[in-house]
Design a protein around this motif. Structure first.
Motif: not given
Length: 302
Positions: A8-11, A13-14, A17, A31, A33, A41, A78
Motif C-alpha cells: 500500500n503506497l499510503n503505508d 508514506i506513513l 514520514t 500529516l 493523521v 499501519r 515515493l
C-alpha cells in the motif's frame, strides 16, 4: 495469469514520514493523521513484509538494519511516484495537440498574423491549424475549435461559447492631397459633395454616422469605388480617390505617418466587434482555452 500483491503506497508514506520526523507523534502532527493509525499501519506493513522495521518502545524509535534498507528504497519509490505525478500534471497543464481556427481574410491578415507566431512560441506542443476563408463556416459540423468573427450587430444565440476579443471604432479617412483639392467637410451633410469609397455591395451607398452625443445622420457620398475588402479601400484612399470608412486599427499606420487624415473626427461610422466563438465541448479543452486566453490578451494590447 495472476497478480503479485503490491504494498500500500499510503503505508510507505506513513512509514517514511515517521522515520524522517523521528516518531509516530511527529508524523501525526506532520500529516494530520492520528498517531494510533500510523502505528497500526506500520505494524501491518511489517506483518505483510514478515520483518521488523522499527525497534520502538515508549522512549525510543530506532530503525533496524532491514528498516534502514527498506526506508532508503521506499523513499526512492515515493520520489519517483511524485515525479511521475508531476510529469502527468505538467502534460495536462501544458496545452498540446491540434487547435483548428477559422476566420475571414481581413482578420487573418490584420490581427492573427502578428500574434500566431507568439502563440506557437509560448506553447511549443500546440499545433494551430488556421483556415482562412470568407465563406460561412459551421464550427460544429466541420470540426473547428475556434471561430474568429467580426460583426456589427450582436451575434445570434447559436449555442456557441462567445468571448468578446475587442471593439473597434470605424472612422472616416481621406488622403491629405484629396482634402487639399476638394476641401474638408465640416458636417456630415457635406459628404454628399464628396467621392466615397464604399464597403460592400454596389447598391449600398449610405453611411450612418453618429457622434458622442448619440446624434445619428445618414449620408450618401458620390460612389467612386466599391469593394468588400478593406485593404483595397485603404489603398484607394491613400491614392487620393476619395473618403472611406475603415476600422481604426486598419488605417492606424497611415494615420500616424500622415498618408491619411481623419475626416469629421467627432463622428464615426459605427463599431465592429471581434468575437471568438467555440463549440461548448471543444471550448473546455485545455489547448482551446489556452489559445483563446492568449489571443484575448494579445488583442487587449492592440
Amino acid at each position: 495469469m495472476y497478480f503479485v500483491p503490491m504494498l500500500n503506497l499510503n503505508d510507505l508514506i506513513l512509514f517514511a514520514t515517521a522515520v524522517e520526523h523521528g516518531g509516530f507523534a511527529a508524523a501525526s502532527r506532520r500529516l494530520g493523521v492520528p498517531k494510533s493509525t500510523i502505528s497500526k499501519r506500520v505494524a501491518a506493513l511489517e506483518e505483510e513484509l514478515g520483518v521488523r522495521l522499527i525497534h520502538r518502545t515508549s522512549r525510543s524509535f530506532v530503525l533496524t538494519d532491514t528498516g534502514r534498507d527498506f526506508h532508503e528504497h521506499a523513499r526512492a519509490a515515493l520520489i519517483e511516484t511524485e515525479a511521475a505525478e508531476n510529469a502527468v500534471r505538467r502534460r495536462v497543464a501544458e496545452p498540446s495537440g491540434n487547435v483548428r481556427i477559422t476566420c475571414g481574410v481581413p482578420t487573418a491578415q490584420d490581427y492573427l498574423a502578428e500574434h500566431l507566431p507568439a502563440l506557437a512560441r509560448a506553447y511549443p506542443r500546440l499545433h494551430v491549424q488556421l483556415d482562412v476563408s470568407d465563406r460561412r463556416v459551421d464550427l460544429v459540423q466541420e470540426g473547428y475549435d475556434i471561430g474568429v468573427r467580426s460583426h456589427f450587430a450582436p451575434l445570434p444565440d447559436s449555442g456557441l461559447i462567445q468571448r468578446q476579443a475587442f471593439v473597434e471604432t470605424i472612422v472616416l479617412v481621406a488622403a491629405p492631397a484629396y482634402l487639399a483639392e476638394r476641401g474638408e467637410p465640416q458636417h456630415p451633410r457635406e459628404l454628399a459633395l464628396h467621392d466615397g469609397l464604399l464597403t460592400g455591395m454596389a447598391g449600398n451607398t449610405l453611411w450612418t454616422l453618429s457622434d458622442d452625443s448619440g446624434q445619428r445622420v445618414e449620408v450618401e457620398p458620390h460612389p467612386r469605388m466599391t469593394a468588400n475588402e478593406g485593404r483595397v479601400l485603404r489603398a484607394a484612399t491613400v491614392a487620393g480617390l476619395g473618403i472611406t470608412v475603415l476600422p481604426e486599427r486598419m488605417c492606424r499606420g497611415e494615420l500616424e505617418d500622415g498618408r491619411l487624415r481623419r475626416v469629421l473626427p467627432a463622428w464615426n461610422a459605427g463599431r465592429v466587434t471581434t468575437t471568438l466563438v467555440m463549440p461548448h465541448r471543444r471550448g473546455q479543452l485545455p489547448s482551446v482555452r489556452a489559445t483563446v486566453e492568449f489571443l484575448i490578451e494579445c488583442f487587449s494590447k492592440m
